[in-house]
Design a protein around this motif. Structure first.
Motif, PDB file in Angstrom:
ATOM      1  N   GLU A  25       2.591  -2.032   4.069  1.00  0.00           N
ATOM      2  CA  GLU A  25       1.816  -0.855   4.026  1.00  0.00           C
ATOM      3  C   GLU A  25       2.268   0.385   4.326  1.00  0.00           C
ATOM      4  O   GLU A  25       2.198   1.365   3.557  1.00  0.00           O
ATOM      5  CB  GLU A  25       0.659  -1.034   5.064  1.00  0.00           C
ATOM      6  N   GLU A  26       3.576   0.530   5.039  1.00  0.00           N
ATOM      7  CA  GLU A  26       4.385   1.872   5.154  1.00  0.00           C
ATOM      8  C   GLU A  26       5.424   1.847   4.120  1.00  0.00           C
ATOM      9  O   GLU A  26       5.905   2.963   4.157  1.00  0.00           O
ATOM     10  CB  GLU A  26       5.053   1.625   6.589  1.00  0.00           C
ATOM     11  N   ARG A  27       5.955   1.016   3.485  1.00  0.00           N
ATOM     12  CA  ARG A  27       6.826   1.154   2.340  1.00  0.00           C
ATOM     13  C   ARG A  27       6.464   2.111   1.271  1.00  0.00           C
ATOM     14  O   ARG A  27       7.038   2.637   0.884  1.00  0.00           O
ATOM     15  CB  ARG A  27       7.305  -0.316   1.990  1.00  0.00           C
ATOM     16  N   ALA A  28       5.186   1.791   0.669  1.00  0.00           N
ATOM     17  CA  ALA A  28       4.604   2.331  -0.200  1.00  0.00           C
ATOM     18  C   ALA A  28       4.614   4.107   0.138  1.00  0.00           C
ATOM     19  O   ALA A  28       5.035   4.950  -0.735  1.00  0.00           O
ATOM     20  CB  ALA A  28       3.234   2.197  -0.592  1.00  0.00           C
ATOM     21  N   SER A  29       4.381   4.191   1.234  1.00  0.00           N
ATOM     22  CA  SER A  29       4.286   6.076   1.437  1.00  0.00           C
ATOM     23  C   SER A  29       5.763   6.312   1.705  1.00  0.00           C
ATOM     24  O   SER A  29       6.045   7.556   1.217  1.00  0.00           O
ATOM     25  CB  SER A  29       3.642   6.028   2.714  1.00  0.00           C
ATOM     26  N   TRP A  30       6.566   5.641   2.120  1.00  0.00           N
ATOM     27  CA  TRP A  30       7.837   6.027   2.410  1.00  0.00           C
ATOM     28  C   TRP A  30       8.510   6.132   1.148  1.00  0.00           C
ATOM     29  O   TRP A  30       9.476   7.021   0.815  1.00  0.00           O
ATOM     30  CB  TRP A  30       8.761   4.906   3.151  1.00  0.00           C
ATOM     31  N   LEU A  31       8.207   5.139   0.166  1.00  0.00           N
ATOM     32  CA  LEU A  31       8.841   5.161  -1.353  1.00  0.00           C
ATOM     33  C   LEU A  31       8.362   6.600  -2.028  1.00  0.00           C
ATOM     34  O   LEU A  31       9.182   7.039  -2.715  1.00  0.00           O
ATOM     35  CB  LEU A  31       8.448   3.834  -2.185  1.00  0.00           C
ATOM     36  N   ALA A  32       7.202   6.886  -1.645  1.00  0.00           N
ATOM     37  CA  ALA A  32       6.565   8.042  -2.376  1.00  0.00           C
ATOM     38  C   ALA A  32       7.380   9.249  -1.836  1.00  0.00           C
ATOM     39  O   ALA A  32       7.764  10.200  -2.574  1.00  0.00           O
ATOM     40  CB  ALA A  32       5.128   8.334  -2.163  1.00  0.00           C
ATOM     41  N   ASP A  33       7.713   9.328  -0.313  1.00  0.00           N
ATOM     42  CA  ASP A  33       8.471  10.647  -0.059  1.00  0.00           C
ATOM     43  C   ASP A  33       9.892  10.357  -0.583  1.00  0.00           C
ATOM     44  O   ASP A  33      10.565  11.380  -0.803  1.00  0.00           O
ATOM     45  CB  ASP A  33       8.418  10.468   1.432  1.00  0.00           C
ATOM     46  N   PHE A  34      10.521   9.452  -0.642  1.00  0.00           N
ATOM     47  CA  PHE A  34      11.881   9.179  -1.030  1.00  0.00           C
ATOM     48  C   PHE A  34      11.988   9.416  -2.716  1.00  0.00           C
ATOM     49  O   PHE A  34      12.895  10.252  -2.911  1.00  0.00           O
ATOM     50  CB  PHE A  34      12.254   7.557  -0.858  1.00  0.00           C
ATOM     51  N   ARG A  35      10.824   9.233  -3.556  1.00  0.00           N
ATOM     52  CA  ARG A  35      11.070   9.567  -5.045  1.00  0.00           C
ATOM     53  C   ARG A  35      10.907  11.097  -5.011  1.00  0.00           C
ATOM     54  O   ARG A  35      11.790  11.583  -5.884  1.00  0.00           O
ATOM     55  CB  ARG A  35       9.663   8.932  -5.506  1.00  0.00           C
ATOM     56  N   ALA A  36      10.386  11.837  -4.048  1.00  0.00           N
ATOM     57  CA  ALA A  36      10.316  13.212  -4.231  1.00  0.00           C
ATOM     58  C   ALA A  36      11.605  13.624  -3.965  1.00  0.00           C
ATOM     59  O   ALA A  36      12.117  14.803  -4.262  1.00  0.00           O
ATOM     60  CB  ALA A  36       9.183  13.671  -3.321  1.00  0.00           C
ATOM     61  N   LYS A  37      12.353  13.066  -2.985  1.00  0.00           N
ATOM     62  CA  LYS A  37      13.724  13.646  -2.540  1.00  0.00           C
ATOM     63  C   LYS A  37      14.774  13.307  -3.145  1.00  0.00           C
ATOM     64  O   LYS A  37      16.020  13.927  -3.467  1.00  0.00           O
ATOM     65  CB  LYS A  37      13.710  13.513  -0.900  1.00  0.00           C
ATOM     66  N   ASN A  38      14.852  11.750  -3.639  1.00  0.00           N
ATOM     67  CA  ASN A  38      15.855  11.482  -4.337  1.00  0.00           C
ATOM     68  C   ASN A  38      15.544  10.710  -5.763  1.00  0.00           C
ATOM     69  O   ASN A  38      15.414   9.460  -5.955  1.00  0.00           O
ATOM     70  CB  ASN A  38      16.526  10.376  -3.642  1.00  0.00           C
TER      71      ASN A  38
END
Length: 590
Positions: A25-38
């Motif tokens: 459940e935490e991985r999806a939000s972290w991936l969204a944030d990572f996608r925006a930065k990298n």
């Protein structure tokens, strides 16, 4: 997806590890944030996560691996001209069987190694056979012969190798308690084999103790030469490297060079590094990474980042245990440390450089430095200072220099004795000449004095002794001025003569002058001066000059009085001293 390069994997690996550590459940939000930065890495990261999820659903690695085809082999099975006898080994590369020829041409036992990978196409099979024939031409007394290579009907490649009976090189050295030089001598045979292969453009890539066997007669054989090369793929060398590391483990991580771990180019410098690790193990009894066991991460870090401690420091730290300890090297701990310190530390350190360009340029250069060490010659890896070269020359020619030193000492001692003897003879000669000249002067002087008493020269009354002394004293003061040594002696003699005649005033004058001349010539401590001082003291005492007598006694050095006591006139000395003291005492009472 395509295979990642080492740089790509190093860049994406931290993010992948972090993502896998997060709950779903935490991985999806972290991936969204990572996608925006990298955005550049986000696509690759999501692809890797999808592959991980698919493998997890397939229960990847939870079931045992498929059995290699060679495990289905049995004793008595034939493979071409050879019949399998028994399994004699098993490793990451494959299984090894003892076999013998059965076609009747000749009798010979061989070792057949089945490699745990499949040849995927006829072209690959043909290439495997072709490179096998090339390696088979690598003839050297310390290389186990590769007799044949082929592919079974099941598509499994195999190698037919010379069957070598022997111990691993480290076990052989320990069992016989070989010293440092003995271990290096055996290691030089390994270097010769590797250098021969490098001259034929063949790199071993997997040098380790188990691939170096030594027979009971001390003959070294290097095994599995070129197997890693057989596994390479000219069209895709990077993929071949990943295959050998991740799949069949053609290299042994403990003896792999940094460039093999990181996926860099494999060259002859790769074998130089592995040889450095092997020499380190033979000398210290442990791996450069330290005593194991090591986790894969620690081992990779030790090989690619950490510098190995110097072999002498390993001995000094006392890390050598009883199993591979000092007793198996036939020397004490201090002596072993001294043997390793310096040149061997430098040689091993150069072979183990992380940067291939900083290692020995060739195995031949590595071998040459070790041979220089054994001959006590300067090594190429050491700073070429004058003192270093001199120290190596002295150690190399220790016996010769010792003999030369003894000879030189004998020559110097003989020369010194000759010089001393010559100086003694010269002094004796000079003393004899001086005495001769002195006697000649005295003779001429006395002849002139006594001419006054010669009847042919006499013109008046009888000449008295007083007149002769007066004439002589005048001649002494004027005629001997150019010879002060003789002048002082004659004045002392004349003074004593006057004293015997009771002419104390004249005696005192001559004795005082004699002592003054002797003191000015640095002969105040001579026998003549001692006798003159003795006579002067007696003269002063007879004149009643008690204070001057006492003063003379006090001013004379102790050495004078010690010599007086030991002289040929001890009664007079004692009488003089006693008389002077008694006279002074009487005068003080009066």
């Amino acid at each position: 997806m395509s295979t990642l390069s080492p740089d790509q994997w190093q860049e994406i690996s931290p993010y992948l590890d972090h993502a896998l550590s997060l709950p779903a459940e935490e991985r999806a939000s972290w991936l969204a944030d990572f996608r925006a930065k990298n955005c550049d890495l986000s696509g690759l990261l999501e692809t890797l996560l999808d592959e991980h999820r698919e493998l997890s659903q397939e229960n990847f690695l939870e079931a045992p691996p498929a059995r290699p085809a060679s495990e289905s082999c049995s004793s008595g099975e034939t493979l071409g001209a050879y019949k399998l006898l028994s399994r004699i080994g098993e490793g990451g590369m494959g299984s090894v069987w003892l076999a013998e020829r059965h076609d009747g041409r000749f009798e010979r036992q061989v070792a057949i190694k089945f490699l745990h990978f499949a040849v995927g196409s006829p072209a690959s099979a043909e290439r495997f056979r072709r490179e096998g024939r090339i390696l088979g031409q690598l003839a050297h007394p310390h290389v186990a012969e590769l007799i044949d290579a082929g592919v079974t009907a099941r598509g499994e490649p195999y190698l037919v190798l010379e069957h070598v009976k022997g111990k691993q090189i480290d076990e052989y050295c320990d069992e016989r308690s070989l010293g440092v030089e003995g271990r290096i001598e055996i290691f030089l045979d390994v270097l010769g084999a590797v250098a021969h292969a490098h001259a034929h453009l063949i790199v071993h890539r997997d040098i380790k103790p188990s691939n170096v066997l030594v027979s009971s007669e001390g003959e070294v054989k290097l095994l599995d030469f070129g197997i890693a090369k057989l596994l390479s793929d000219d069209a895709n060398p990077a993929a071949a490297t990943l295959l050998t590391v991740e799949g069949t483990a053609a290299l042994t991580p403990q003896f792999a060079a940094p460039e093999q771990i990181t996926g860099g180019s494999v060259t002859t410098a790769t074998d130089v590094y592995a040889l450095g690790v092997l020499l380190y193990l033979l000398l210290t009894g442990q791996h450069p990474a330290g005593p194991g066991p090591h986790s894969p991460a620690d081992l990779v870090k030790a090989i690619t980042e950490n510098d190995a401690p110097r072999p002498s420091d390993v001995i000094a730290s006392g890390k050598l245990g009883s199993e591979t300890g000092i007793q198996k090297r036939a020397v004490s701990s201090d002596r072993l440390r001294r043997q390793l310190r310096g040149d061997l530390d430098t040689i091993v350190g150069k072979a183990l450089k992380k940067n291939p360009g900083e290692r020995y340029g060739s195995v031949i250069a590595f071998e040459a430095d070790l041979r220089r060490y054994l001959k006590h010659e300067p090594i190429s890896a050491h700073p070429d200072t004058f003192s270093y070269r001199v120290s190596k020359y002295v150690r190399r020619h220790r016996v010769t220099l010792s003999l030369v030193s003894v000879a030189l000492l004998a020559i110097f001692a003989g020369s010194a004795a000759t010089l001393i003897q010559a100086r003694t003879v010269r002094r004796q000669r000079d003393a004899a000449l001086l005495e001769r000249d002195r006697a000649d002067h005295v003779t001429r002087f006395m002849t002139g004095i006594f001419r006054l008493a010669d009847p042919s020269q006499k013109t008046g009354n009888q000449v008295t002794a007083r007149e002769l002394l007066d004439k002589a004293s005048q001649e002494v003061e004027t005629g001997l001025a150019q010879n002060p040594d003789l002048q002082a002696r004659m004045m002392a003699a004349m003074g004593k003569a006057y004293m015997n005649l009771g002419l104390y005033g004249r005696s005192e004058s001559l004795l005082q002058k004699s002592l003054s001349i002797a003191a000015s010539r640095g002969e105040g401590q001579s026998q003549m001066a001692f006798e003159a001082a003795h006579n002067l003291g007696w003269d002063l005492l007879q004149e009643g000059k008690l204070a001057e007598t006492e003063k003379l006694q006090r001013n004379l050095p102790r050495t004078h009085w010690a010599r007086m006591i030991q002289s040929r006139f001890p009664p007079k000395v004692s009488l003089l001293t006693r008389s002077a003291k008694e006279a002074i005492a009487r005068k003080e009472r009066d």
